[in-house]
Design a protein around this motif. Structure first.
Motif: not given
Length: 478
Positions: A158-165
Motif C-alpha cells: 500500500i505504501a509503495a502504491a501510494n508512492v507510485v500514485k
C-alpha cells in the motif's frame, strides 16, 4: 492527497471449493480492514453472486469497468483457491496499476485425500502469466491470514502504491531558476516530462513577490492563521511583527499558487535574490508548508522536491519530511554526519517547545525568516532521487540521531552504518549534497515502488538489496 483506492479482486477456480474461497474472501477483507490503513477498498460485490473473480472474458469486462469507473490506484488479487490466472492477467494488464499477488496457505488434505484449494499452485501459475503479459507485480510469501508477514507485505505494498500514485501525478511549482553558482541543481525538465511525466510550473521571483504583497495588504483568515501559528510556536529573536507578517504572507502566497496549479511540491530559489527583493528569508515559510504536506526544497532543487513527495507518500502522507545538506562529518564519530539547512526543517520536529525565529546568520543583510534549532533524532530514512546522462536512481539508507555539537540553522546529527561507503556512493553519483529525511522506515516501500516506475532504479546502501528482499519475505519473523 486523496486516500489510496485499492481494487479488491479475490479469485477462485471452478475445480476447487467455492465455499472455502468465499470464506477466505471474507476473512481477507476483514484482516485488511483491521490494519487501520486510511484506504478505500473497491470490491466486486454485485458483479456476480459471489463477489469473486472466476469467469473469463465476461467477468473481466465487468471488473475492469468497475475499477476504471472508481479510478483505483492499485489492485489486489488474493487467490482464495487456485484462482483464474488468465482473467487476473487481463485485468492487471488493462488497468496498468500496481498489482499485489498473494494467497492464504493451504490446509492439510482431507481424510479422503482431497484438497480444497491448492492456492500455492495457482500462485505459481498466475505469476508466470503476469510475466507473459509484461505486468510488474508485488508478491507476498504464501502464508496464513494471521501471519505477521501478510500484514507487513500488505502495508508495504500500500505504501509503495501510494508512492507510485504520487510520482505519477507530480507537478512541481518552481519559484525562480537555480542560483547561478549551483550547477549541482541542474535538471533536465524535458527528460523528466518525457521519461516520467513530471511537470514543472515555473514562476519568477517577481511573481511570488507580487502575490505576497497582495496577501500582506489584506486581513484574510489564512494570513491571520499563519501569523498566529508563528507567534504561538516560535520564539522570535530580533524579528518584528512586520517581519512576521511578511513571512506569513509569503507562506500563504506559496500555498495558494501551489494549490491553484495542482502542484504537490515546491522548489524555490531561496537566496540571494529573494531576500534582496522582499527583505525576508523563505526558510520558515518552507518549514510550515512542509509540515502541511506541501514539501518545499531550497536552491530550486527539483530532484529534491521529487524525492520529498516520494518519501512523504511512503508514509501515506502521515509524516513530514525534512530537506537537508549533507554537511560535515562528526568531530568524534567516524560514522556520524551533520544534516543541516539554514532554517527550513518542519517546526513539528523541533526538540524545543518553541524553536527560534531569527535573522539569517550567514548573509550580510541578515534578513529575518530562519527557523533555527535541533530536530529530534531516532530512526530515520535518508533518500535522494537523482540522475545524469539519462539514467535515474534513488539513493536509500537508514540513519539514527546522535548527540553532536551545537550549530546554527536547522540541524540533526546522525550515525550511519559505514559513512565512508556512503560518502563514496554520494560523491561518485549521480547524487549531490542534498538529501531528504523522514522519521520512518520507508526504504522497503520506496524499493518496491521502483518496480512500477520504468527507468528508476533503487540504489540502497543500508540495508542492502538482498537484506530488503529478505525483510519482505519475512526472514526475520521466523
Amino acid at each position: 492527497m486523496a486516500k489510496l483506492k485499492l481494487g479488491y479482486a479475490p479469485t477462485r477456480r471452478f475445480t476447487f471449493s467455492a465455499e472455502d474461497a468465499y470464506r477466505y474472501k471474507v476473512q481477507i477483507r476483514e484482516k485488511m480492514e483491521s490494519f487501520g490503513l486510511e484506504i478505500d477498498i473497491v470490491d466486486l460485490e454485485g458483479i456476480n453472486s459471489e463477489g469473486l473473480l472466476y469467469n473469463d472474458l465476461i467477468g473481466s469486462e465487468e471488473i475492469l469497468k468497475r475499477f476504471k469507473e472508481e479510478n483505483v490506484d492499485a489492485v489486489f488479487f488474493p487467490h482464495c483457491n487456485f484462482g483464474t490466472e488468465d482473467t487476473v492477467a487481463r485485468v492487471a494488464k488493462e488497468l496498468g496499476k500496481p498489482v499485489l499477488l498473494w494467497g492464504p496457505r493451504d490446509e492439510a488434505p482431507l481424510e479422503d485425500g482431497m484438497r480444497l484449494r491448492d492456492t500455492q499452485c495457482g500462485l505459481f501459475a498466475t505469476g508466470k502469466v503476469l510475466r507473459r503479459f509484461n505486468v510488474p507485480f508485488t508478491y507476498i510469501t504464501n502464508c496464513r491470514v494471521d501471519d505477521p508477514i501478510f500484514e507487513r507485505g500488505f502495508k508495504n505494498f500500500i505504501a509503495a502504491a501510494n508512492v507510485v500514485k504520487a510520482f505519477n501525478s507530480l507537478r512541481i511549482l518552481q519559484i525562480g531558476p537555480r542560483p547561478t553558482s549551483f550547477w549541482t541543481m541542474m535538471c533536465n525538465e524535458g527528460e523528466l516530462l518525457e521519461r516520467f511525466g513530471i511537470e514543472l510550473h515555473p514562476i519568477t521571483l517577481e511573481d511570488i513577490k507580487r502575490a505576497s504583497k497582495k496577501v500582506e495588504k489584506k486581513d484574510t483568515p489564512e494570513l491571520a492563521e499563519a501569523i498566529e501559528y508563528i507567534k504561538t510556536n516560535l520564539d522570535a529573536i530580533d524579528v518584528s511583527d512586520e517581519d512576521i507578517r511578511r513571512i506569513a504572507s509569503l507562506k500563504v502566497a506559496m500555498k495558494t499558487i501551489a494549490t491553484e496549479n495542482k502542484c504537490t511540491a515546491i522548489a524555490i530559489q531561496c537566496w540571494s535574490s529573494l531576500q534582496d527583493s522582499m527583505g525576508i528569508m523563505p526558510c520558515l515559510a518552507n518549514a510550515i508548508l512542509t509540515d502541511e504536506q506541501i514539501p518545499v526544497t531550497c536552491e530550486t532543487d527539483i530532484h529534491g522536491a521529487i524525492t520529498s513527495v516520494m518519501v512523504q507518500a511512503a508514509t501515506l502522507n502521515t509524516c513530514p519530511t525534512f530537506f537537508a545538506d549533507l554537511t560535515i562529518r562528526h568531530p568524534e564519530n567516524d560514522n556520524g554526519e551533520l544534516l543541516f539547512h539554514c532554517g527550513n526543517f518542519p517546526v513539528s520536529l523541533s526538540v524545543e517547545d518553541k524553536p527560534q525565529l531569527r535573522r539569517h546568520f550567514l548573509f550580510d543583510d541578515h534578513s529575518p525568516g530562519t527557523h533555527e534549532g535541533e530536530i529530534r533524532g531516532g530512526s530515520m530514512t535518508l533518500a535522494r532521487f537523482d540522475g545524469d546522462h539519462g539514467e535515474y536512481s534513488i539513493f536509500l539508507g537508514k540513519a539514527k540521531g546522535i548527540e553532536g555539537p551545537y550549530t546554527r540553522g536547522s540541524y540533526v546529527w546522525v550515525e550511519v552504518n559505514d559513512w565512508p561507503l556512503w560518502e563514496e556512493k554520494l560523491v561518485k553519483g549521480p547524487y549531490v549534497h542534498h538529501s531528504v529525511g523522514i522519521h520512518a522506515n520507508v526504504i522497503p516501500a520506496l524499493y518496491e515502488a521502483c518496480n512500477y516506475i520504468p527507468g528508476l532504479n533503487p540504489d540502497p546502501v543500508d540495508p542492502t538489496e538482498e537484506e530488503i528482499k529478505a525483510w519482505l519475505r519475512g526472514s526475520d519473523l521466523k
